[in-house]
Design a protein around this motif. Structure first.
Motif, PDB file in Angstrom:
ATOM      1  N   LEU A 193     -11.804-114.645 -10.331  1.00  0.00           N
ATOM      2  CA  LEU A 193     -11.513-113.984  -9.098  1.00  0.00           C
ATOM      3  C   LEU A 193     -10.876-114.974  -7.954  1.00  0.00           C
ATOM      4  CD1 LEU A 193     -11.181-111.457  -7.361  1.00  0.00           C
ATOM      5  CD2 LEU A 193     -13.747-111.773  -6.682  1.00  0.00           C
ATOM      6  N   ASN A 194     -11.210-116.167  -7.680  1.00  0.00           N
ATOM      7  CA  ASN A 194     -10.995-116.859  -6.693  1.00  0.00           C
ATOM      8  C   ASN A 194      -9.556-117.722  -7.068  1.00  0.00           C
ATOM      9  OD1 ASN A 194     -11.772-117.734  -4.144  1.00  0.00           O
ATOM     10  ND2 ASN A 194     -12.252-119.681  -4.712  1.00  0.00           N
ATOM     11  N   ARG A 195      -9.561-117.746  -8.348  1.00  0.00           N
ATOM     12  CA  ARG A 195      -8.340-118.246  -9.100  1.00  0.00           C
ATOM     13  C   ARG A 195      -6.947-117.224  -8.748  1.00  0.00           C
ATOM     14  NH1 ARG A 195      -7.002-118.501 -15.160  1.00  0.00           N
ATOM     15  NH2 ARG A 195      -7.017-116.292 -14.631  1.00  0.00           N
ATOM     16  N   THR A 196      -7.343-116.048  -9.078  1.00  0.00           N
ATOM     17  CA  THR A 196      -6.584-115.003  -8.891  1.00  0.00           C
ATOM     18  C   THR A 196      -5.873-114.698  -7.473  1.00  0.00           C
ATOM     19  OG1 THR A 196      -7.431-113.910 -11.059  1.00  0.00           O
ATOM     20  CG2 THR A 196      -5.740-112.726  -9.820  1.00  0.00           C
ATOM     21  N   LEU A 197      -7.073-114.649  -6.592  1.00  0.00           N
ATOM     22  CA  LEU A 197      -6.597-114.494  -5.222  1.00  0.00           C
ATOM     23  C   LEU A 197      -5.830-115.669  -4.635  1.00  0.00           C
ATOM     24  CD1 LEU A 197     -10.157-113.603  -3.761  1.00  0.00           C
ATOM     25  CD2 LEU A 197      -7.931-112.217  -3.785  1.00  0.00           C
ATOM     26  N   ALA A 198      -6.118-116.938  -5.279  1.00  0.00           N
ATOM     27  CA  ALA A 198      -5.223-117.918  -4.727  1.00  0.00           C
ATOM     28  C   ALA A 198      -3.784-117.852  -5.247  1.00  0.00           C
ATOM     29  CB  ALA A 198      -5.947-119.186  -5.265  1.00  0.00           C
ATOM     30  N   TYR A 199      -3.724-117.574  -6.814  1.00  0.00           N
ATOM     31  CA  TYR A 199      -2.244-117.252  -7.017  1.00  0.00           C
ATOM     32  C   TYR A 199      -1.365-116.310  -6.300  1.00  0.00           C
ATOM     33  CZ  TYR A 199       1.794-116.506  -9.911  1.00  0.00           C
ATOM     34  OH  TYR A 199       3.031-116.403 -10.636  1.00  0.00           O
ATOM     35  N   LEU A 200      -2.079-115.120  -5.959  1.00  0.00           N
ATOM     36  CA  LEU A 200      -1.463-113.945  -5.467  1.00  0.00           C
ATOM     37  C   LEU A 200      -1.298-114.590  -3.878  1.00  0.00           C
ATOM     38  CD1 LEU A 200      -3.802-110.870  -6.358  1.00  0.00           C
ATOM     39  CD2 LEU A 200      -1.470-111.314  -7.244  1.00  0.00           C
TER      40      LEU A 200
END
Length: 234
Positions: free
Chosen positions: A96-103
């Protein structure tokens, strides 16, 4: 009456849209404070909330202010572990944190040239728009490759990442870029989110049309009326 969290959201078309959706999904009581951009967001009054002069910002029940979308969404997710977030230290939280960071970096920033061309017209607009279109197409292709075949960005469970995604992805329509049908997973996700009651609520809030909350919305509050609580927290 106990103070409620207050989300300061920016209009028109602010990325704070995703935080409204996430709060609706969380279902806990909250208020909203509407901030007009660019006039109100850059005024001295709002700079007391966020010196960077950007939305969103979140004032908690004690009057402390949290800024930056990724931090706010992680804060909301922590209140909804098991529903829209995951416990820190788990593999699911890391994803989740990785996806938020990419977004929050690549996906968000791809639209920056388009916003600049819109807000600062010049003779270089055509080149800037081409550059922005190329960047937006690139991040759509990357995100399409990153996600699986589940209904949401992280699979079977919707999370705050989906809320943030829809707040940014709608900009492709605003700027008339990207044929999203070329990215079937993202198109399916976009359509599912646009049909979600919380997303419809956030659109209505921005548009000042009748808004039906399925969550904990307890009304809007003017910026000036929130400042005494900030002073108490200082």
């Amino acid at each position: 009456m106990n103070p409620l969290p207050i989300l300061y959201y920016g209009v028109p078309s602010g990325c704070s849209f995703g935080s409204i959706v996430a709060l609706e999904w969380l279902g806990q009581p909250y208020q909203l404070s509407r901030i007009e951009m660019p006039e109100e967001v850059t005024a001295d009054e709002f700079r007391r909330i966020n010196p960077v002069a950007e939305t969103p910002a979140l004032m908690d029940e004690q009057g402390r202010v949290l800024t930056e979308s990724m931090a706010i969404l992680n804060h909301i997710a922590a209140r909804g572990v098991g529903r829209i977030g995951y416990a820190q230290g788990t593999p699911e939280f890391d994803r989740l944190n990785r996806t938020l960071a990419y977004l929050n970096t690549s996906f968000f920033n791809a639209f920056a040239p388009l916003w600049h061309a819109l807000e600062h017209p010049s003779a270089d607009d055509a080149a800037l728009k081409r550059y922005g279109r190329d960047k937006v197409e690139k991040v759509h292709a990357q995100l399409e490759a990153m996600i699986g075949d589940g209904p949401w960005l992280l699979g079977e469970q919707r999370t705050v990442a989906d809320a943030y995604f829809i707040g940014i992805a709608r900009w492709s329509q605003y700027h008339d870029v990207v044929d999203r049908s070329a990215y079937p997973k993202l198109q399916r996700l976009f359509e599912a989110l646009e049909a979600d009651p919380a997303v419809k609520f956030a659109h209505a809030i921005e548009d000042k049309t009748p808004a039906l909350s399925a969550g904990g919305f307890r009304g809007e509050i003017k910026l000036a009326d929130t400042l005494p609580r900030l002073l108490q927290a200082a």
